[in-house]
Motif scaffolding. Sequence first.
Motif, PDB file in Angstrom:
ATOM      1  N   GLY A 120       0.794  -1.217   0.000  1.00  0.00           N
ATOM      2  CA  GLY A 120       0.000   0.000   0.000  1.00  0.00           C
ATOM      3  C   GLY A 120       0.826   1.266   0.000  1.00  0.00           C
ATOM      4  N   GLU A 121       2.161   1.127   0.051  1.00  0.00           N
ATOM      5  CA  GLU A 121       3.017   2.316   0.092  1.00  0.00           C
ATOM      6  C   GLU A 121       4.011   2.320  -1.067  1.00  0.00           C
ATOM      7  N   GLU A 122       3.738   1.500  -2.091  1.00  0.00           N
ATOM      8  CA  GLU A 122       4.623   1.440  -3.232  1.00  0.00           C
ATOM      9  C   GLU A 122       4.598   2.756  -4.008  1.00  0.00           C
ATOM     10  N   PRO A 123       5.676   3.093  -4.735  1.00  0.00           N
ATOM     11  CA  PRO A 123       5.658   4.318  -5.550  1.00  0.00           C
ATOM     12  C   PRO A 123       4.531   4.272  -6.574  1.00  0.00           C
ATOM     13  N   PHE A 162      -8.751  -3.808  -1.453  1.00  0.00           N
ATOM     14  CA  PHE A 162      -8.439  -3.134  -2.709  1.00  0.00           C
ATOM     15  C   PHE A 162      -7.533  -4.023  -3.552  1.00  0.00           C
ATOM     16  N   PRO A 163      -7.708  -3.983  -4.895  1.00  0.00           N
ATOM     17  CA  PRO A 163      -6.867  -4.828  -5.752  1.00  0.00           C
ATOM     18  C   PRO A 163      -5.400  -4.421  -5.755  1.00  0.00           C
ATOM     19  N   TYR A 197      -4.645  -5.264   0.653  1.00  0.00           N
ATOM     20  CA  TYR A 197      -4.501  -5.200  -0.797  1.00  0.00           C
ATOM     21  C   TYR A 197      -4.188  -6.584  -1.366  1.00  0.00           C
ATOM     22  N   ASP A 198      -4.619  -6.817  -2.600  1.00  0.00           N
ATOM     23  CA  ASP A 198      -4.258  -8.048  -3.301  1.00  0.00           C
ATOM     24  C   ASP A 198      -2.750  -8.156  -3.493  1.00  0.00           C
ATOM     25  N   ARG A 199      -2.065  -7.004  -3.603  1.00  0.00           N
ATOM     26  CA  ARG A 199      -0.636  -7.021  -3.863  1.00  0.00           C
ATOM     27  C   ARG A 199       0.165  -7.444  -2.639  1.00  0.00           C
ATOM     28  N   ALA A 258      -3.184  -2.101   5.903  1.00  0.00           N
ATOM     29  CA  ALA A 258      -2.173  -3.095   5.526  1.00  0.00           C
ATOM     30  C   ALA A 258      -1.185  -3.393   6.644  1.00  0.00           C
ATOM     31  N   PRO A 259      -1.648  -3.868   7.802  1.00  0.00           N
ATOM     32  CA  PRO A 259      -0.714  -4.138   8.896  1.00  0.00           C
ATOM     33  C   PRO A 259       0.290  -5.228   8.549  1.00  0.00           C
ATOM     34  N   ASN A 260       1.539  -5.023   8.951  1.00  0.00           N
ATOM     35  CA  ASN A 260       2.577  -6.052   8.828  1.00  0.00           C
ATOM     36  C   ASN A 260       3.719  -5.702   9.763  1.00  0.00           C
TER      37      ASN A 260
END
Length: 349
Positions: free
Chosen positions: A27-30, A317-318, A288-290, A265-267
């Motif tokens: 969820g924090e990708e560029p 979210f996808p 997220y799916d990702r 998106a906890p991790n």
Amino acid sequence: MYFFILALLLALFTRPLLAAEMRYPAGEEPIELPAHSPLNTQLPRTAQSHEDKKIEAMSLYLTLMREDERNVWAPYQLAASSAEKGQTELAERYLQLSANRGLWYYYTLLEDDAFNSIQHRATYRSILAATKARYLQHAHLFEGKASYAIPKGAPPSGGWPTVVFLHGYGKGANISPEERLLFSEMGVAYIEINGTQMLSENSFRWSNYSEESTQSAIQQALRPQEELKLNPQKIYLTARGQGALHAANLLSRYPQFYAGAMLIAPNGGIKPAQQSLAARKKVVVAYYDRQNFSDQALALHFANLFSENNQVETLHFPQGENAEGGWQARFKRPLQWVLNQAPDATPGA
């Protein structure tokens, strides 16, 4: 010259340490470029082996080390590369040079697997101790440091509802002008806090061992409640990535301090809570799916954990946020629901 060298290094150097640093939390990708963007055009590339790239990167680090006598990162990387090759004396020589220049990245040095072969040696232990001393002297000025955005005007009865944000791994507190405007319009105070462990300039993480230091940092940030006119009964957590895992654990263990939470998106490395004391809270959990399977499972674990005795909305979210699906587009309304400002948590502006 230095910027050119550093740019080449980022493109060429593929050591595992850097690979780990360039992994963004889900969820924090560029932001991805549009498909028609000319920057997506693939340029011809000559065949180059992994070893060739490492040799070229080391050559560039040697150049940078000679031309910038204050640079600590170039000799550090040369030390790590030498240690991986079993070149013990050379690794210690470069690492000592990095230390002499003021190396203070304690957690980087402590947890870098490249130095496994020399961790038992006196030179490494001495450098680690000196690095820790410099870290403690420098980092305490920034770890857990809070930034505030308080609406203008008179607060509502009881004080401002307050949103506390815990960033993802490798980030830091940085309230943008857009965020100041957004939360001012929502009529809430907004606080961002640096993580409790400093990795490098403007880069922090939360503890990999416990959420207790995070709880202490939040309570420290909330201490000027009377001065800032914050409502202690309306403190809400919002968080991403590693920060979201900590926030979820804190809500489950210390529900008396928090009125609700939005967990994106906890991790992370700490053990997730298996029991929750939270009741009558509104909680949003997004994933997220990702994300990999285990991270998606962690988000669903918290959604299930808080579902008993609380109101929980799970958002799926996808893919991560982009120009069309940014913070306000996805999470403004869910947060307003948590704050009791909206009838539902449906994503949308």
